[in-house]
Design a protein around this motif. Sequence first.
Motif, PDB file in Angstrom:
ATOM      1  N   SER A 195       0.918  -1.278   0.017  1.00 28.50           N
ATOM      2  CA  SER A 195      -0.186  -0.027  -0.040  1.00 28.50           C
ATOM      3  C   SER A 195       0.849   1.070   0.084  1.00 28.50           C
ATOM      4  O   SER A 195       1.894   1.278   0.696  1.00 28.50           O
ATOM      5  CB  SER A 195      -0.953   0.085   1.167  1.00 28.50           C
ATOM      6  N   ALA A 229      -0.029   5.225   0.663  1.00 29.23           N
ATOM      7  CA  ALA A 229      -0.958   6.197   1.263  1.00 29.23           C
ATOM      8  C   ALA A 229      -0.487   7.483   0.598  1.00 29.23           C
ATOM      9  O   ALA A 229       0.927   7.680   1.184  1.00 29.23           O
ATOM     10  CB  ALA A 229      -1.156   6.028   2.713  1.00 29.23           C
ATOM     11  N   THR A 253      -5.023   6.193  -1.938  1.00 28.78           N
ATOM     12  CA  THR A 253      -4.077   4.823  -1.459  1.00 28.78           C
ATOM     13  C   THR A 253      -3.753   4.339  -2.900  1.00 28.78           C
ATOM     14  O   THR A 253      -4.914   4.013  -3.625  1.00 28.78           O
ATOM     15  CB  THR A 253      -4.493   3.973  -0.398  1.00 28.78           C
ATOM     16  N   TYR A 283      -2.467   0.680  -4.458  1.00 24.76           N
ATOM     17  CA  TYR A 283      -1.979  -0.861  -3.984  1.00 24.76           C
ATOM     18  C   TYR A 283      -1.430  -1.590  -5.192  1.00 24.76           C
ATOM     19  O   TYR A 283      -1.394  -1.062  -6.224  1.00 24.76           O
ATOM     20  CB  TYR A 283      -3.284  -1.554  -3.819  1.00 24.76           C
TER      21      TYR A 283
END
Length: 118
Positions: free
Chosen positions: A20, A22, A77, A79
């Motif tokens: 991830s 952010a 976010t 991924y």
Amino acid sequence: VQLQASGGGLVQAGGSLRLSCAASGRTFNSRALGWFRQAPGKERELVAVVTWSDGNTYYADSVKGRFTISRDSAKNTVYLQMNSLKPGDTAVYYCATRLLRTTIYDYWGQGTQVTVSS
């Protein structure tokens, strides 16, 4: 702009991990976000890129069909879903961002280690 990468770890060959990234600090509609990796003694490699506004993606040949990059606009976010991992995927993974129609990634997150054991 701040990018915070997480999700690395140790996994056996054939396993999966999800990284991830952010993002905060500004809007990203005019930006692309990418994942890079660097293994010891090797050059940094661009793994995958997603355009924030329309979700268009790019993958390096080495990960095509195994990795999937996506973004969640509500969570700001990005991924990187990594499946069928191989020992050759072992590296420190970084997320970074650039303005569209440029090639220079101007903001980088800290790295997260991914280790794939055989």
